[in-house]
Design a protein around this motif. Structure first.
Motif, mmCIF file in Angstrom:
data_model
loop_
_atom_site.group_PDB
_atom_site.id
_atom_site.type_symbol
_atom_site.label_atom_id
_atom_site.label_comp_id
_atom_site.label_asym_id
_atom_site.label_seq_id
_atom_site.Cartn_x
_atom_site.Cartn_y
_atom_site.Cartn_z
ATOM 1 N N ARG A 17 29.747 42.125 39.081
ATOM 2 C CA ARG A 17 30.490 42.830 40.132
ATOM 3 C C ARG A 17 31.638 41.966 40.657
ATOM 4 O O ARG A 17 32.724 42.468 40.960
ATOM 5 C CB ARG A 17 29.554 43.229 41.268
ATOM 6 N N SER A 18 31.403 40.662 40.754
ATOM 7 C CA SER A 18 32.464 39.751 41.184
ATOM 8 C C SER A 18 33.610 39.730 40.178
ATOM 9 O O SER A 18 34.788 39.671 40.567
ATOM 10 C CB SER A 18 31.916 38.330 41.374
ATOM 11 N N ILE A 27 37.583 40.684 40.754
ATOM 12 C CA ILE A 27 38.744 39.891 40.344
ATOM 13 C C ILE A 27 39.768 40.789 39.646
ATOM 14 O O ILE A 27 40.956 40.779 39.977
ATOM 15 C CB ILE A 27 38.313 38.742 39.402
ATOM 16 N N VAL A 28 39.296 41.556 38.682
ATOM 17 C CA VAL A 28 40.198 42.441 37.938
ATOM 18 C C VAL A 28 40.785 43.499 38.868
ATOM 19 O O VAL A 28 41.981 43.796 38.822
ATOM 20 C CB VAL A 28 39.468 43.084 36.744
ATOM 21 N N ALA A 64 44.773 38.141 35.208
ATOM 22 C CA ALA A 64 43.437 38.612 35.588
ATOM 23 C C ALA A 64 42.408 38.198 34.543
ATOM 24 O O ALA A 64 41.313 37.714 34.879
ATOM 25 C CB ALA A 64 43.442 40.131 35.756
ATOM 26 N N LEU A 65 42.758 38.354 33.268
ATOM 27 C CA LEU A 65 41.846 37.972 32.192
ATOM 28 C C LEU A 65 41.574 36.469 32.221
ATOM 29 O O LEU A 65 40.431 36.034 32.005
ATOM 30 C CB LEU A 65 42.426 38.389 30.840
ATOM 31 N N ALA A 66 42.593 35.680 32.503
ATOM 32 C CA ALA A 66 42.409 34.227 32.585
ATOM 33 C C ALA A 66 41.430 33.860 33.694
ATOM 34 O O ALA A 66 40.567 32.990 33.522
ATOM 35 C CB ALA A 66 43.749 33.538 32.807
ATOM 36 N N THR A 82 38.908 44.316 30.368
ATOM 37 C CA THR A 82 40.017 44.122 31.313
ATOM 38 C C THR A 82 41.151 45.098 31.007
ATOM 39 O O THR A 82 41.688 45.749 31.904
ATOM 40 C CB THR A 82 40.531 42.671 31.243
ATOM 41 N N GLU A 83 41.478 45.212 29.718
ATOM 42 C CA GLU A 83 42.540 46.130 29.315
ATOM 43 C C GLU A 83 42.169 47.568 29.657
ATOM 44 O O GLU A 83 43.000 48.347 30.131
ATOM 45 C CB GLU A 83 42.796 45.980 27.812
ATOM 46 N N GLY A 84 40.902 47.931 29.440
ATOM 47 C CA GLY A 84 40.453 49.291 29.746
ATOM 48 C C GLY A 84 40.548 49.613 31.221
ATOM 49 O O GLY A 84 40.906 50.730 31.607
#
Length: 197
Positions: free
Chosen positions: A153-154, A158-159, A183-185, A90-92
């Motif tokens: 992919r889903s 989200i991200v 987003a991570l949550a 997610t961070e990347g």
């Protein structure tokens, strides 16, 4: 007058591609001009057509390199991760979009013609998703099959949605903060729900 004999075809391709990537980073897809790229490298627009087939071919090549750089960013983030590799993905994703907002947006703004994409380009463009899918399969301790690929992919969607709102300022305009953590949550909730089924 163009410098048509100054470079080999391979050198010319690299020269045009580098200039195109730089221009895309500056102005984005909406402001992109192959004529401006030609001007920057000192060749004619005809040379771009000769090397890349057409403008669509050039933009496809530029965006294919963006996919490669995005995959590299994900792998870099994973290499720096402790045990939380989903957070690292997610961070990347957010980092690549923040550092390359116009190039990142151009990936989604341009739809290449099917005949423009080569098998090699399709392979490069699929690399970020393969990285994500492999990490999701590991996190869920499940084999990577079609169902899991669709689910991965889903998660990217989200991200992406949260990232898009962050980059455009829409998230802040709604009075929200900490978009990356939100987003991570949502990703974690989805992973937990998928594991139950």
């Amino acid at each position: 007058m163009g410098r048509r004999s100054d470079h080999s075809r391979t050198e010319l391709r690299a020269l045009i591609l580098d200039a195109g990537i730089a221009l895309m980073a500056e102005v984005g897809f909406a402001g992109f001009s192959a004529r401006e790229v030609a001007k920057r490298v000192g060749y004619t627009i005809g040379t771009i057509h000769n090397v890349f087939g057409n403008v669509d071919g050039l933009v496809t090549a530029i965006n294919t390199q963006a996919f490669a750089d995005w995959a590299d960013a994900l792998e870099h983030s994973l290499a720096e991760a402790d045990t939380d590799r989903i957070a690292a993905l997610t961070e990347g994703y957010f980092r690549f979009a923040r550092e390359n907002p116009r190039r990142w947006a151009a990936i989604y703004d341009h739809r290449p013609a099917c005949e423009t994409l080569t098998p090699e380009q399709e392979e490069v463009r699929g690399r970020p998703m393969r990285i994500v899918a492999a990490e999701v399969a590991t996190a869920l301790d499940r084999p990577l099959d079609e169902t899991l690929g669709t689910f991965a992919r889903s998660l990217v969607a989200i991200v992406h949605g949260h990232c898009s709102f962050a980059i455009t300022g829409s998230w802040a305009a709604m009075g929200q903060s900490d978009v990356e953590q939100v987003a991570l949550a949502r990703v974690r909730e989805s992973l937990a729900a998928f594991q139950i089924h």
